[in-house]
Design an enzyme around this catalytic site. Structure first.
Site, PDB file in Angstrom:
ATOM      1  N   LYS A  37      10.852   8.827  -4.698  1.00  0.00           N
ATOM      2  CA  LYS A  37      11.617   9.341  -3.554  1.00  0.00           C
ATOM      3  C   LYS A  37      12.895   8.537  -3.325  1.00  0.00           C
ATOM      4  O   LYS A  37      13.901   9.060  -2.861  1.00  0.00           O
ATOM      5  CB  LYS A  37      10.716   9.268  -2.314  1.00  0.00           C
ATOM      6  CG  LYS A  37      11.334   9.780  -1.055  1.00  0.00           C
ATOM      7  CD  LYS A  37      10.297  10.159  -0.037  1.00  0.00           C
ATOM      8  CE  LYS A  37       9.841   9.029   0.838  1.00  0.00           C
ATOM      9  NZ  LYS A  37       9.125   9.521   2.034  1.00  0.00           N
ATOM     10  N   GLU A 116      -8.893 -14.870  -2.185  1.00  0.00           N
ATOM     11  CA  GLU A 116      -8.399 -14.255  -0.949  1.00  0.00           C
ATOM     12  C   GLU A 116      -9.597 -13.948  -0.045  1.00  0.00           C
ATOM     13  O   GLU A 116     -10.759 -14.076  -0.468  1.00  0.00           O
ATOM     14  CB  GLU A 116      -7.612 -12.977  -1.254  1.00  0.00           C
ATOM     15  CG  GLU A 116      -6.266 -13.274  -1.912  1.00  0.00           C
ATOM     16  CD  GLU A 116      -5.432 -12.037  -2.204  1.00  0.00           C
ATOM     17  OE1 GLU A 116      -4.223 -12.115  -1.999  1.00  0.00           O
ATOM     18  OE2 GLU A 116      -5.973 -11.014  -2.647  1.00  0.00           O
ATOM     19  N   ARG A 278     -10.384  -9.070   6.038  1.00  0.00           N
ATOM     20  CA  ARG A 278      -9.094  -8.923   6.703  1.00  0.00           C
ATOM     21  C   ARG A 278      -9.172  -8.309   8.100  1.00  0.00           C
ATOM     22  O   ARG A 278      -8.441  -8.701   9.001  1.00  0.00           O
ATOM     23  CB  ARG A 278      -8.258  -8.023   5.808  1.00  0.00           C
ATOM     24  CG  ARG A 278      -6.826  -8.186   5.945  1.00  0.00           C
ATOM     25  CD  ARG A 278      -6.161  -7.438   4.829  1.00  0.00           C
ATOM     26  NE  ARG A 278      -5.902  -8.296   3.699  1.00  0.00           N
ATOM     27  CZ  ARG A 278      -5.241  -7.892   2.620  1.00  0.00           C
ATOM     28  NH1 ARG A 278      -4.818  -6.652   2.536  1.00  0.00           N
ATOM     29  NH2 ARG A 278      -5.009  -8.725   1.633  1.00  0.00           N
ATOM     30  N   HIS A 339      -0.617  -2.280   7.202  1.00  0.00           N
ATOM     31  CA  HIS A 339      -0.493  -2.687   5.797  1.00  0.00           C
ATOM     32  C   HIS A 339      -1.019  -1.657   4.810  1.00  0.00           C
ATOM     33  O   HIS A 339      -0.348  -1.350   3.821  1.00  0.00           O
ATOM     34  CB  HIS A 339      -1.257  -4.004   5.629  1.00  0.00           C
ATOM     35  CG  HIS A 339      -1.169  -4.614   4.269  1.00  0.00           C
ATOM     36  ND1 HIS A 339       0.037  -4.987   3.704  1.00  0.00           N
ATOM     37  CD2 HIS A 339      -2.128  -4.945   3.362  1.00  0.00           C
ATOM     38  CE1 HIS A 339      -0.189  -5.511   2.503  1.00  0.00           C
ATOM     39  NE2 HIS A 339      -1.481  -5.482   2.265  1.00  0.00           N
TER      40      HIS A 339
HETATM   41  P1  FAD Z   1       3.425   2.874  -4.215  1.00  0.00           P
HETATM   42  O1  FAD Z   1       3.524   1.689  -5.075  1.00  0.00           O
HETATM   43  O2  FAD Z   1       3.790   2.707  -2.786  1.00  0.00           O
HETATM   44  O3  FAD Z   1       4.363   3.994  -4.836  1.00  0.00           O
HETATM   45  C1  FAD Z   1       4.554   5.218  -4.158  1.00  0.00           C
HETATM   46  C2  FAD Z   1       5.587   6.026  -4.918  1.00  0.00           C
HETATM   47  O4  FAD Z   1       5.614   7.359  -4.381  1.00  0.00           O
HETATM   48  C3  FAD Z   1       7.012   5.505  -4.792  1.00  0.00           C
HETATM   49  O5  FAD Z   1       7.654   5.644  -6.040  1.00  0.00           O
HETATM   50  C4  FAD Z   1       7.646   6.463  -3.773  1.00  0.00           C
HETATM   51  O6  FAD Z   1       9.042   6.609  -3.923  1.00  0.00           O
HETATM   52  C5  FAD Z   1       6.949   7.744  -4.145  1.00  0.00           C
HETATM   53  N1  FAD Z   1       6.950   8.795  -3.122  1.00  0.00           N
HETATM   54  C6  FAD Z   1       6.445   8.770  -1.867  1.00  0.00           C
HETATM   55  N2  FAD Z   1       6.638   9.970  -1.266  1.00  0.00           N
HETATM   56  C7  FAD Z   1       7.263  10.757  -2.171  1.00  0.00           C
HETATM   57  C8  FAD Z   1       7.743  12.097  -2.152  1.00  0.00           C
HETATM   58  N3  FAD Z   1       7.620  12.889  -1.080  1.00  0.00           N
HETATM   59  N4  FAD Z   1       8.377  12.578  -3.260  1.00  0.00           N
HETATM   60  C9  FAD Z   1       8.549  11.786  -4.365  1.00  0.00           C
HETATM   61  N5  FAD Z   1       8.096  10.515  -4.439  1.00  0.00           N
HETATM   62  C10 FAD Z   1       7.480  10.016  -3.354  1.00  0.00           C
HETATM   63  N6  FAD Z   1      -2.577  -4.750  -3.136  1.00  0.00           N
HETATM   64  C11 FAD Z   1      -3.223  -5.549  -4.002  1.00  0.00           C
HETATM   65  O7  FAD Z   1      -4.196  -5.132  -4.633  1.00  0.00           O
HETATM   66  N7  FAD Z   1      -2.785  -6.827  -4.207  1.00  0.00           N
HETATM   67  C12 FAD Z   1      -1.706  -7.343  -3.564  1.00  0.00           C
HETATM   68  O8  FAD Z   1      -1.337  -8.490  -3.796  1.00  0.00           O
HETATM   69  C13 FAD Z   1      -1.025  -6.519  -2.639  1.00  0.00           C
HETATM   70  N8  FAD Z   1       0.046  -6.999  -1.948  1.00  0.00           N
HETATM   71  C14 FAD Z   1       0.758  -6.130  -1.165  1.00  0.00           C
HETATM   72  C15 FAD Z   1       1.924  -6.585  -0.550  1.00  0.00           C
HETATM   73  C16 FAD Z   1       2.709  -5.708   0.187  1.00  0.00           C
HETATM   74  C17 FAD Z   1       3.985  -6.191   0.836  1.00  0.00           C
HETATM   75  C18 FAD Z   1       2.295  -4.355   0.339  1.00  0.00           C
HETATM   76  C19 FAD Z   1       3.120  -3.383   1.122  1.00  0.00           C
HETATM   77  C20 FAD Z   1       1.115  -3.919  -0.237  1.00  0.00           C
HETATM   78  C21 FAD Z   1       0.339  -4.799  -0.996  1.00  0.00           C
HETATM   79  N9  FAD Z   1      -0.831  -4.372  -1.618  1.00  0.00           N
HETATM   80  C22 FAD Z   1      -1.483  -5.196  -2.467  1.00  0.00           C
HETATM   81  C23 FAD Z   1      -1.208  -2.958  -1.574  1.00  0.00           C
HETATM   82  C24 FAD Z   1      -0.709  -2.296  -2.874  1.00  0.00           C
HETATM   83  O9  FAD Z   1       0.543  -2.845  -3.208  1.00  0.00           O
HETATM   84  C25 FAD Z   1      -0.574  -0.791  -2.725  1.00  0.00           C
HETATM   85  O10 FAD Z   1      -1.754  -0.240  -2.219  1.00  0.00           O
HETATM   86  C26 FAD Z   1      -0.291  -0.163  -4.083  1.00  0.00           C
HETATM   87  O11 FAD Z   1       0.819  -0.777  -4.674  1.00  0.00           O
HETATM   88  C27 FAD Z   1      -0.035   1.326  -3.919  1.00  0.00           C
HETATM   89  O12 FAD Z   1       0.435   1.808  -5.153  1.00  0.00           O
HETATM   90  P2  FAD Z   1       0.769   3.329  -5.310  1.00  0.00           P
HETATM   91  O13 FAD Z   1       1.246   3.501  -6.713  1.00  0.00           O
HETATM   92  O14 FAD Z   1      -0.344   4.143  -4.820  1.00  0.00           O
HETATM   93  O15 FAD Z   1       1.989   3.559  -4.278  1.00  0.00           O
HETATM   94  C1  SIN Z   2      -1.575 -10.351   0.082  1.00  0.00           C
HETATM   95  O1  SIN Z   2      -1.017 -10.955  -0.836  1.00  0.00           O
HETATM   96  O2  SIN Z   2      -1.975 -10.896   1.109  1.00  0.00           O
HETATM   97  C2  SIN Z   2      -1.780  -8.873  -0.051  1.00  0.00           C
HETATM   98  C3  SIN Z   2      -3.013  -8.631  -0.813  1.00  0.00           C
HETATM   99  C4  SIN Z   2      -3.497  -7.232  -0.602  1.00  0.00           C
HETATM  100  O3  SIN Z   2      -3.000  -6.500   0.241  1.00  0.00           O
HETATM  101  O4  SIN Z   2      -4.457  -6.867  -1.314  1.00  0.00           O
END
Ligand code: FAD
Ligand code: SIN
Length: 503
Positions: A37, A116, A278, A339
């Site tokens: 997006k 963690e 958490r 989160h």
């Molecule tokens: P995302 O990585 O969020 O990707 C979503 C994608 O969908 C993006 O490309 C976006 O542009 C696209 N998108 C959304 N809506 C649309 C649309 N309408 N049309 C087209 N594209 C769209 N989890 C862990 O296991 N370990 C960690 O250390 C950890 N740390 C984290 C730290 C932070 C700051 C955050 C925010 C989260 C963390 N999490 C962690 C959680 C984890 O990162 C996420 O749950 C995971 O990355 C989600 O991946 P995803 O591919 O489902 O979505």
């Molecule tokens: C963190 O590094 O605290 C995020 C880890 C997670 O959301 O799983």
């Protein structure tokens, strides 16, 4: 202008870790279109800090990882899905390493594992505290080198296309140039991530507006567990706002939560103290802040040396330094913020939803791995396992070369095309924080439901992203009202939590 793009075999909506894992695991003879997006880097995956949970140490076992996950999930996980995903963790890690992800290693070359909250063992593989950046960079490079993948940035899916038999046949898109086009696909994968943007304070990127959830719901898919919005206990607090995440891995390495007078408080809330799951830590901080009238508490890791911190937490160190905080000598002001969406579109571990030819993977999906509260670092793992399993499932489907897509699909409900109203967006977020935050009540949830119904009836000219947020907020509030108990991340003062009862 409305027009049609050439058909694709697999449309993947979302280019985070889930979407890219699927894209890279599909057979190279399939034409795959991968959408983001916003810019590719603006996704939760690229921002992840702590790491990826996997049993990689001889002293650990999958049975223990399963047990820790079930405990964190407060009894509401789907145990079969938990086992299926966690058993795949070592293979998922090997796959990431085969793509060149530079995980942190010990002097002997073995992976360095950190800890963690909720984990009884050291089992978090990581790349210092920038795991997401390392994983995302490596996989994006791999995607860019594949000739069967078409990568489209700044392209938003507005609605799913369906044929007369309700199968998904692609999506309606808003392209980078603002035009709207249909993209027909044999298989469509939703990998749109979470919905943290429905709160004023969140760790999530701007893309996390619940689009995939809202699109799937409007197309008739069932959503589950939406009431379980996980609040991360420790977001950096600067001038009353969340300024970024302070990884839970700091607590895994001994950081302590303290009141401004230096008193440690977690032991009063749970015997696992700073390493409790958490939801418990976030609620304890919330309670301390309320009791003492504080805007934040402190997280203190100053017992570690500066050189050790530079090696293990360069990202958090830099983030804090940018706000004038030296974590080697000063405690870090932190407070909980939204989160992770534990619920989502009902899906199997191979991404299959109720709708033929539609898959949901990663944070947008609900497999049952997380139950009422996700165990830290299980979500990146879920993205990789689901992405790979979904690709394998699609690869096993017959590829009929004479296949023609139906042209008589239903006109999808794309949402409204008007402008986003930033006023309403802010009011919506405030409403969610006030009534659907860490601690809720029946009265507050009912007020939120009334206000949401009013907005949905009144607002005629709003952007698709705001409409999606209104939809997911409404669904979340209804789920929260239906959940007549306090469990995991859903705490309702009208139903005392189990740990409150035990106290
Ligand atoms: P995302 O990585 O969020 O990707 C979503 C994608 O969908 C993006 O490309 C976006 O542009 C696209 N998108 C959304 N809506 C649309 C649309 N309408 N049309 C087209 N594209 C769209 N989890 C862990 O296991 N370990 C960690 O250390 C950890 N740390 C984290 C730290 C932070 C700051 C955050 C925010 C989260 C963390 N999490 C962690 C959680 C984890 O990162 C996420 O749950 C995971 O990355 C989600 O991946 P995803 O591919 O489902 O979505
Ligand atoms: C963190 O590094 O605290 C995020 C880890 C997670 O959301 O799983």
């Amino acid at each position: 202008m409305n027009s049609k793009l050439p058909m694709t075999d697999v449309l993947i909506i979302g280019a985070g870790l889930a979407g890219m894992s699927a894209a890279l695991s599909l057979p190279p003879q399939l034409r795959v279109t991968l959408l983001s997006k916003s810019r590719f880097e603006e996704c939760a995956s690229a921002w992840a800090q702590g790491g990826i949970a996997a049993v990689l140490d001889a002293g650990d076992s999958v049975a223990e990882h399963v047990q820790d996950t079930l405990i964190a999930g407060a009894g509401l996980c789907d145990e079969a899905a938990v086992r299926q995903i966690l058993e795949q963790a070592p293979a998922a890690m090997a796959w990431l390493q085969s793509h060149g992800v530079p995980f942190s290693c010990n002097a002997d070359g073995s992976l360095h594992l950190t800890r963690e909250g909720g984990h009884g063992q050291r089992r978090i593989a990581h790349a210092a505290d920038r795991t997401g950046h390392a994983v995302h960079t490596a996989l994006l490079q791999a995607c860019q080198s594949r000739s069967n993948l078409t990568l489209l940035e700044n392209t938003t899916a507005l609605a799913l296309l369906q044929d007369a038999s309700d199968a998904c046949t692609g999506a309606w898109l808003r392209m980078a140039d603002g035009s709207e086009q249909q993209l027909q696909a044999r298989h469509t994968i939703l990998a749109t991530g979470g919905m943290g943007q429905i709160y004023p304070y969140t760790t999530n990127p701007g893309t996390a507006t619940g689009d995939g959830l809202a699109m799937a719901w409007r197309a008739g898919c069932r959503l589950q567990d939406l009431e379980f919005m996980q609040f991360h206990p420790t977001a950096l607090q600067i001038d009353g706002k969340a300024a970024g995440l302070v990884s839970e891995a700091l607590r895994g390495e001994g950081a302590l939560l303290k009141l401004p007078n230096g008193e440690r408080f977690m032991l009063r809330h749970d015997e696992r103290a700073e390493l409790a799951p958490r939801d418990i830590v976030a609620r304890a901080i919330w309670a301390e802040m309320a009791e003492h009238g504080l805007a934040y508490v402190y997280l203190d890791i100053s017992h570690q040396s500066r050189s050790w911190l530079e090696q293990h937490f360069p990202g958090v160190m830099a983030l804090c330094a940018a706000h004038g905080i030296d974590i080697a000598s000063q405690p870090i002001p932190v407070a909980p913020c939204a989160h992770y969406a534990c619920g989502g579109i009902q899906a199997g571990v191979n991404g299959q939803t109720e709708m033929p030819q539609l898959y949901a993977i990663g944070e947008v999906a609900r497999t049952g791995l997380h139950g009422a509260n996700r165990l830290a670092s299980n979500s990146l793992l879920e993205c990789v396992v689901m992405g790979r399993a979904t690709a394998q499932h699609i690869a096993g489907q017959p590829l009929d070369s004479s296949y023609e897509l139906h042209s008589n699909y239903r006109n999808p409900d794309k949402g409204f095309s008007g402008k986003s109203s930033s006023n309403i967006e802010q009011e919506l977020r405030q409403l969610m924080l006030t009534h659907v935050g860490i601690v809720r009540s029946n009265q507050g949830l009912s007020r939120a439901a009334e206000q949401l119904a009013l907005w949905r009836a009144q607002l005629q000219d709003i952007d698709a992203a705001l409409r999606n947020q209104l939809d997911v907020c409404t669904l979340m509030v209804h789920a929260a009202l239906q959940r007549q108990q306090s469990v995991g991340a859903h705490c309702n003062t009208d139903y005392p939590a189990r740990e409150m009862l035990a106290a």
